[in-house]
Design an enzyme around this catalytic site. Structure first.
Site, mmCIF file in Angstrom:
data_model
loop_
_atom_site.group_PDB
_atom_site.id
_atom_site.type_symbol
_atom_site.label_atom_id
_atom_site.label_comp_id
_atom_site.label_asym_id
_atom_site.label_seq_id
_atom_site.Cartn_x
_atom_site.Cartn_y
_atom_site.Cartn_z
ATOM 1 N N ASN A 9 0.877 -1.171 0.000
ATOM 2 C CA ASN A 9 0.000 0.000 0.000
ATOM 3 C C ASN A 9 0.913 1.220 0.000
ATOM 4 O O ASN A 9 1.504 1.551 1.016
ATOM 5 C CB ASN A 9 -0.893 -0.023 1.248
ATOM 6 C CG ASN A 9 -1.697 1.260 1.397
ATOM 7 O OD1 ASN A 9 -1.775 2.067 0.459
ATOM 8 N ND2 ASN A 9 -2.295 1.452 2.553
ATOM 9 N N TRP A 10 0.985 1.864 -1.129
ATOM 10 C CA TRP A 10 1.923 2.996 -1.269
ATOM 11 C C TRP A 10 1.423 4.266 -0.594
ATOM 12 O O TRP A 10 2.156 5.246 -0.508
ATOM 13 C CB TRP A 10 2.193 3.273 -2.750
ATOM 14 C CG TRP A 10 3.200 2.350 -3.349
ATOM 15 C CD1 TRP A 10 3.942 1.405 -2.685
ATOM 16 C CD2 TRP A 10 3.612 2.298 -4.718
ATOM 17 N NE1 TRP A 10 4.776 0.769 -3.563
ATOM 18 C CE2 TRP A 10 4.590 1.300 -4.816
ATOM 19 C CE3 TRP A 10 3.242 2.983 -5.867
ATOM 20 C CZ2 TRP A 10 5.214 0.978 -6.025
ATOM 21 C CZ3 TRP A 10 3.850 2.672 -7.065
ATOM 22 C CH2 TRP A 10 4.830 1.673 -7.147
ATOM 23 N N LYS A 11 0.169 4.286 -0.198
ATOM 24 C CA LYS A 11 -0.413 5.505 0.399
ATOM 25 C C LYS A 11 -0.143 6.691 -0.545
ATOM 26 O O LYS A 11 -0.122 6.485 -1.756
ATOM 27 C CB LYS A 11 0.137 5.711 1.806
ATOM 28 C CG LYS A 11 0.010 4.420 2.640
ATOM 29 C CD LYS A 11 0.337 4.566 4.083
ATOM 30 C CE LYS A 11 0.124 3.238 4.784
ATOM 31 N NZ LYS A 11 0.330 3.299 6.208
ATOM 32 N N HIS A 97 -9.169 1.412 5.436
ATOM 33 C CA HIS A 97 -7.847 1.595 6.039
ATOM 34 C C HIS A 97 -7.963 2.536 7.242
ATOM 35 O O HIS A 97 -8.769 3.472 7.225
ATOM 36 C CB HIS A 97 -6.872 2.163 5.003
ATOM 37 C CG HIS A 97 -5.455 2.090 5.481
ATOM 38 N ND1 HIS A 97 -4.930 3.013 6.347
ATOM 39 C CD2 HIS A 97 -4.481 1.174 5.244
ATOM 40 C CE1 HIS A 97 -3.664 2.663 6.621
ATOM 41 N NE2 HIS A 97 -3.374 1.555 5.960
ATOM 42 N N GLU A 99 -6.243 4.911 8.161
ATOM 43 C CA GLU A 99 -6.042 6.334 7.841
ATOM 44 C C GLU A 99 -7.323 6.948 7.270
ATOM 45 O O GLU A 99 -7.589 8.129 7.479
ATOM 46 C CB GLU A 99 -4.846 6.480 6.872
ATOM 47 C CG GLU A 99 -3.527 6.240 7.604
ATOM 48 C CD GLU A 99 -2.422 5.631 6.767
ATOM 49 O OE1 GLU A 99 -2.473 5.682 5.543
ATOM 50 O OE2 GLU A 99 -1.483 5.075 7.389
ATOM 51 N N GLU A 169 -4.762 -4.731 10.762
ATOM 52 C CA GLU A 169 -3.719 -3.720 10.888
ATOM 53 C C GLU A 169 -3.895 -2.969 12.204
ATOM 54 O O GLU A 169 -4.690 -2.008 12.270
ATOM 55 C CB GLU A 169 -3.812 -2.717 9.727
ATOM 56 C CG GLU A 169 -3.590 -3.336 8.372
ATOM 57 C CD GLU A 169 -3.038 -2.313 7.374
ATOM 58 O OE1 GLU A 169 -2.049 -2.631 6.719
ATOM 59 O OE2 GLU A 169 -3.582 -1.204 7.280
ATOM 60 N N GLY A 175 3.316 2.356 10.559
ATOM 61 C CA GLY A 175 4.264 3.449 10.364
ATOM 62 C C GLY A 175 5.078 3.792 11.596
ATOM 63 O O GLY A 175 5.738 4.824 11.640
ATOM 64 N N SER A 215 4.138 -2.094 10.027
ATOM 65 C CA SER A 215 5.602 -2.194 10.139
ATOM 66 C C SER A 215 6.161 -3.547 9.683
ATOM 67 O O SER A 215 7.156 -4.027 10.232
ATOM 68 C CB SER A 215 6.059 -1.870 11.563
ATOM 69 O OG SER A 215 5.721 -0.536 11.897
ATOM 70 N N GLY A 236 3.196 -0.997 4.047
ATOM 71 C CA GLY A 236 3.329 0.400 3.647
ATOM 72 C C GLY A 236 4.771 0.711 3.287
ATOM 73 O O GLY A 236 5.243 0.411 2.188
ATOM 74 N N GLY A 237 5.484 1.310 4.222
ATOM 75 C CA GLY A 237 6.839 1.826 3.991
ATOM 76 C C GLY A 237 7.773 0.870 3.262
ATOM 77 O O GLY A 237 8.453 1.261 2.300
HETATM 78 P P1 13P Z 1 3.586 0.413 7.375
HETATM 79 O O1 13P Z 1 4.030 -0.900 6.782
HETATM 80 O O2 13P Z 1 4.339 1.588 6.835
HETATM 81 O O3 13P Z 1 3.567 0.341 8.875
HETATM 82 O O4 13P Z 1 2.065 0.646 6.908
HETATM 83 C C1 13P Z 1 1.151 -0.380 7.080
HETATM 84 C C2 13P Z 1 -0.106 -0.034 6.398
HETATM 85 O O5 13P Z 1 -0.833 0.852 6.829
HETATM 86 C C3 13P Z 1 -0.448 -0.751 5.163
HETATM 87 O O6 13P Z 1 -1.756 -0.514 4.757
#
Ligand code: 13P
Length: 256
Positions: A9-11, A97, A99, A169, A175, A215, A236-237
Site C-alpha cells: 500500500n503505497w499511500k 484503512h 487512515e 492492521e 508506520g 511495520s 506500507g513503507g
Molecule cells: P507500514 O508498513 O508503513 O507500517 O504501513 C502499514 C499499512 O498501513 C499498510 O496498509
C-alpha cells in the site's frame, strides 16, 4: 488452499517518474520467478493505476486501488467509483484503512457500503480492521475487532472465501516501526477466522486470506508468516523500495 499475498500500500507516495522506475525494477525482478501460491499486489495512487495496470498486463502481478467511493456515480467531486476502477481491469481495492477511518471519519457503515460497491463491481475488497493503542491497552482489542467485522460485513454475501481479503492492521503498529509480534497478530487472526467460521462456515473461513499489516519488513516477515492464520502482509513503507518488495515476495515463495 489460501493465497499468500504480499500487498504493498503505497499511500500518498511516488510521482510518475518514481512509479515508472519501480515498474521497471519489479518487471525485471519478477521475470522467471515461480510464484506458486504467492500473489504480489501494489496499490498506487489513483493517477497511476491505469499505467501500472498496462505495465503488468498478462503478468501474475496485480494492481489495487487504495480506496473507492461508496456511490455508483454522480455529483461527488473528487471521488472515484468502484465500477470505474473495475473498468480498468483492476481486481482489488483496499477499503476501511485506518487512515481513512481516522482522517476521513469513515464509519463501519460507510466501509460496509464500500465493501458492497467493490463486490458489486466484480473486484475484491481488501478490508482493513484494527484497534488503536488505547483500545489495546484498555483490553478491548477483541471487542473492537468483532464490532468492526460485524459492522463492515453485515449483509455481505461471501460464498467461497475467495471474494474478499481481510487485513488486520493494529493502528499502533502502522508506520511506527513497532510491529505486532507473530503471537500477538496470530491471536487476532485466529479470532477473525473463528468469526468467519461462525458467521459463514468453516470451509469459507479456511479459504479466506487474512493479511497482517503494521511495520512489516523483510526482517520480520518470516516470523509473521510462520503463524498458521497469517496469510501475507499489507505493507506500507517497506513496499516502496523495489528491492525490499521483491525480497518479501521471495520470502513468501520460499516460506509457505
Ligand atoms: P507500514 O508498513 O508503513 O507500517 O504501513 C502499514 C499499512 O498501513 C499498510 O496498509
Amino acid at each position: 488452499m489460501r493465497d499468500i499475498i504480499i500487498a504493498g500500500n503505497w499511500k500518498m507516495n511516488k510521482d510518475l517518474d518514481a512509479v515508472r522506475a519501480f515498474c521497471k525494477a519489479i518487471a525485471g525482478g519478477l521475470k522467471g520467478k515461480v510464484l506458486g501460491r504467492v500473489l504480489p499486489i501494489i496499490a498506487p495512487t489513483y493517477p497511476f493505476l491505469a499505467l501500472m495496470q498496462r505495465e503488468f498486463a498478462g503478468s501474475p502481478f496485480r494492481v489495487a486501488a487504495q480506496d473507492t467511493s461508496s456511490h455508483p456515480d454522480g455529483a461527488f467531486t473528487g471521488e472515484v467509483s468502484a465500477t470505474m476502477l473495475a473498468s480498468l481491469g483492476l481486481q482489488y481495492c483496499i477499503v476501511g484503512h485506518s487512515e481513512r477511518r481516522a482522517y476521513h471519519h469513515e464509519s463501519n457503515e460507510t466501509i460496509r457500503e464500500k465493501v458492497l460497491a467493490v463486490m458489486d463491481s466484480g473486484m475484491k475488497p481488501i478490508l482493513c480492521i484494527g484497534e488503536t493503542l488505547e483500545q489495546r491497552d484498555g483490553g478491548i482489542t477483541d471487542q473492537v475487532i468483532l464490532e468492526q467485522l460485524d459492522g463492515c460485513m453485515r449483509g455481505v454475501r461471501v460464498y467461497t472465501g475467495k471474494e474478499l481479503i481481510l487485513a488486520y492492521e493494529p493502528v499502533w503498529a502502522i508506520g511506527t516501526g513497532r510491529n505486532a509480534t507473530g503471537e500477538q497478530a496470530q491471536e487476532v487472526h485466529r479470532q477473525i477466522r473463528k468469526w468467519l467460521a461462525d458467521q459463514y462456515n468453516k470451509e469459507l473461513a479456511d479459504n479466506l486470506s487474512i493479511l497482517y499489516g503494521g511495520s512489516v519488513k523483510p526482517q520480520n516477515l518470516t516470523e509473521l508468516l510462520a503463524m498458521p492464520d497469517i496469510d501475507g502482509g499489507l505493507i506500507g513503507g517497506a513496499s516502496l523500495d523495489p528491492e525490499s518488495f521483491l525480497k518479501m515476495v521471495d520470502i513468501a515463495i520460499n516460506y509457505k
